[in-house]
Design an enzyme around this catalytic site. Sequence first.
Site, PDB file in Angstrom:
ATOM      1  CG  ASP A 155      86.748  98.716  51.325  1.00  0.00           C
ATOM      2  OD1 ASP A 155      87.199  97.255  51.923  1.00  0.00           O
ATOM      3  OD2 ASP A 155      85.846  98.216  50.138  1.00  0.00           O
ATOM      4  CG  HIS A 166      94.598  91.532  54.200  1.00  0.00           C
ATOM      5  ND1 HIS A 166      95.311  91.939  52.846  1.00  0.00           N
ATOM      6  CD2 HIS A 166      95.424  90.353  54.709  1.00  0.00           C
ATOM      7  CE1 HIS A 166      95.795  90.300  52.474  1.00  0.00           C
ATOM      8  NE2 HIS A 166      95.802  90.018  53.692  1.00  0.00           N
TER       9      HIS A 166
END
Length: 482
Positions: free
Chosen positions: A370, A162
């Site tokens: 991110d 992720h």
Amino acid sequence: MRQSSLVVVANRLPLDDNAAPDGACEWRRSPGGLAGALHAILEQAPATWVGWAGGVGPAPTLTDIGGLRLRPVSLSRDELRGYYEGFANSTLWPLYHDAVQQPVFDRNWWETYRSVNARFAEAAAEVAEHGGVVWVQDYHLQLVPQMLRELRPDLLIGFFMHVPFPPPELYMQLPRRVELLRGMLGADLVGFQREQAAHNVAQLATKLLGAHATDDAITVDGRTVRTGAFPVSIDVAEMRALASRPDVLRRSEQLRHDLGQPKRVLLSVDRLDYTKGIEHRLTAYSELLRAGHVKVRDTVLVQVAVPSRERVESYQDLRDRIEGEVGRINGEFGRVGEPAIHYLNQPFARSQLAALYRTADVMVVTPLRDGMNLVAKEFVAAREDGGGALVLSEFAGAAAELPQAFLVNPHDVDGLKDTLLRAMSADPADLAARMTAMRDHLAGHDIQTWARAYLTALDHTGSLAERLAGDRAPAASVAWHR
């Protein structure tokens, strides 16, 4: 122990930290978190989730959440320090986020990380039925796929990263780089948020393992591991419905009133983490105030910082710095009853977040790095009214999917200031066109599309994807390398 055809393995069980009055387990929905992303998928079919329940000591006995069975893994206090606070979040996390903060290498942490990964692998092996599918999640458990393959060669194993996966020159700093790479490549399919991550892994597999590697397949130890990009998303329909509820709309109106009916509300919602760019954002906003480009009476910034890793010293220091800077800015620019920044260091319910999204004129999502950032997608989905502007970091995975946002380099404070001013003064017709394009994209790339694309790539029969993701076919533009 009952066995499941699908087993999800993640660091944390998807449990709310506050038990329900009757003692039943409740689903945990944090902003942009893994549990929120998988919630809509795992409602569709029975599965088992293997993970840590959040406490120290023996694993608790837990009830199921609907059709989801829970298999808790125990952690001692020393294991929590070495595996979670240490190797996962003080070594891997900063390195995988471009070394925004210097990673710490500690040999004792590695041993604990490896032993805890083995415990997760053993738990998954115990609850997976013969020929079943095990879906391992994220950097905390990077050794689990290979460990599980050795325990249960009959299983189909998926791994999804992720967070970003770093370029080779950064990854090569890891003292245990070969073991970590082999661990991840124990899966049949390794998924990432961006195609660049698959390219990085292919380069490392060639260099460190002597593998034959391309950006979509790596052949090592006589096996071929498929890799690809599967950008994770949100339950778009759920957020749209939530943000349109009468009580949420009333709460949004009340929030604006409570904020003093400013002309513009800027909103940021982050976990309290040094990768989120909160300090850079506060610097940019304070300089706009000092230059007179922003007036406290007209504009207010609401910064939500959800508590995160509160036991880790670097996070405690970050909280102190941010709270000190918010206090300084409010002391210098605020008025009685009119703070320049409303700072909230607390968790928020989904309905409260939806109300905040509907209140904001400008959503400011500016992480330094991110993997995806689902908050940006939640904001877009919530704005069925066609309003709002999204300022988005170029270094969030979401930027590749939402190019109509006001994209910015968050390291460039002057550029961030200019971008904030552009978003605040943009023509409403331009904003509406940008938001419509982003909402249209999300409508075809929601959480079900992500799940179906990944699970179809993992399970070529398509049966698992059908059960979990319903009847919709995956969008053609969802990337996975064949």
